[in-house]
Scaffold this motif. Structure first.
Motif, PDB file in Angstrom:
ATOM      1  N   LEU A  66     -40.870 -26.334 -57.805  1.00 26.74           N
ATOM      2  CA  LEU A  66     -39.776 -27.259 -57.290  1.00 26.74           C
ATOM      3  C   LEU A  66     -40.516 -28.505 -55.815  1.00 26.74           C
ATOM      4  O   LEU A  66     -40.815 -27.453 -55.451  1.00 26.74           O
ATOM      5  N   THR A  67     -40.914 -29.511 -55.782  1.00 23.96           N
ATOM      6  CA  THR A  67     -40.362 -30.432 -54.751  1.00 23.96           C
ATOM      7  C   THR A  67     -40.283 -30.689 -54.595  1.00 23.96           C
ATOM      8  O   THR A  67     -39.373 -31.693 -55.284  1.00 23.96           O
ATOM      9  N   THR A  68     -39.940 -31.088 -53.036  1.00 25.96           N
ATOM     10  CA  THR A  68     -38.374 -31.658 -53.282  1.00 25.96           C
ATOM     11  C   THR A  68     -39.376 -32.899 -51.792  1.00 25.96           C
ATOM     12  O   THR A  68     -40.014 -32.353 -50.675  1.00 25.96           O
ATOM     13  N   GLY A  69     -38.788 -34.123 -51.852  1.00 27.03           N
ATOM     14  CA  GLY A  69     -39.332 -35.387 -51.176  1.00 27.03           C
ATOM     15  C   GLY A  69     -40.808 -36.004 -51.687  1.00 27.03           C
ATOM     16  O   GLY A  69     -41.439 -35.561 -52.817  1.00 27.03           O
ATOM     17  N   GLY A  70     -41.086 -37.057 -51.176  1.00 26.24           N
ATOM     18  CA  GLY A  70     -42.578 -38.195 -51.817  1.00 26.24           C
ATOM     19  C   GLY A  70     -41.950 -38.499 -52.855  1.00 26.24           C
ATOM     20  O   GLY A  70     -43.183 -39.285 -53.973  1.00 26.24           O
ATOM     21  N   THR A  71     -40.663 -38.741 -53.259  1.00 26.09           N
ATOM     22  CA  THR A  71     -40.453 -39.407 -54.156  1.00 26.09           C
ATOM     23  C   THR A  71     -40.021 -40.789 -54.640  1.00 26.09           C
ATOM     24  O   THR A  71     -39.734 -41.212 -55.753  1.00 26.09           O
ATOM     25  N   ILE A 124     -43.502 -28.178 -63.644  1.00 25.93           N
ATOM     26  CA  ILE A 124     -43.698 -29.235 -62.340  1.00 25.93           C
ATOM     27  C   ILE A 124     -42.122 -29.573 -62.160  1.00 25.93           C
ATOM     28  O   ILE A 124     -42.669 -30.836 -63.292  1.00 25.93           O
ATOM     29  N   VAL A 125     -41.226 -29.469 -61.237  1.00 26.01           N
ATOM     30  CA  VAL A 125     -40.213 -30.831 -61.811  1.00 26.01           C
ATOM     31  C   VAL A 125     -40.140 -31.034 -59.577  1.00 26.01           C
ATOM     32  O   VAL A 125     -39.819 -30.841 -58.334  1.00 26.01           O
TER      33      VAL A 125
END
Length: 169
Positions: A66-71, A124-125
């Motif tokens: 899980l990524t958070t940020g940069g979207t 990957i989300v």
């Protein structure tokens, strides 16, 4: 399920701002009974993002990244492009569902460019960078992911079915 969380933010990486979204995502994952094996911070630099995604996905230790940020739509928001660059396959329905459910709470949810993809055996989300948006987005798709409490490294039947469907399409 084994989870890694990657916070992507220039200001957090430079210690100019506290990371609030990464810990919020970690807490949500633990609340779902998932095992968080790592949490990292990286700048918005595309090469750095790609490298971290590759290392984590290729480690064989992570089922869900899980990524958070940069979207968002800012000039340094590079997470979706970095994710697409390392992906074996894109899974558009996951990000579409996050945006659809996000509209119930936040009219600007449609501005998120987050994506979802598979690299090797890792899903990957990309989640938004705000703690609220990240948690709400994760809640919107959690039912699509493995049942809480599955013992790693075995995948739940739901995630196995998801990967089979993705790789067979």
């Amino acid at each position: 399920m084994r989870v890694a969380v990657l916070t992507i933010s220039d200001t957090v990486a430079k210690n100019e701002r506290e990371d609030l979204s990464g810990p919020a995502v970690v807490a949500s994952c633990r609340g779902l009974g998932w095992e968080v094996i790592s949490a990292f911070i990286v700048s918005d630099d595309p090469a750095d993002i790609r490298e971290q995604l590759r290392v984590l996905a290729d480690s064989g230790q992570v089922d869900l990244l899980l990524t958070t940020g940069g979207t968002g739509i800012g000039p340094r928001d590079n997470t979706p492009e970095a994710t697409q660059a390392v992906a074996d396959r894109i899974v558009p329905g996951i990000s579409e569902e996050m945006r659809r459910k996000g509209l119930e709470h936040t009219p600007t949810a449609v501005l998120s460019r987050g994506t979802a993809a598979v690299r090797s055996k890792t899903l990957i989300v990309n989640l938004p960078g705000s703690p609220k948006g990240a948690v709400e987005s994760l809640e919107a798709i959690a039912h699509l992911l493995p049942h809480a409490g599955e013992s790693p490294p075995r995948r739940s039947p739901r995630l196995t079915s998801l990967f089979t469907a993705i790789h067979d399409s």
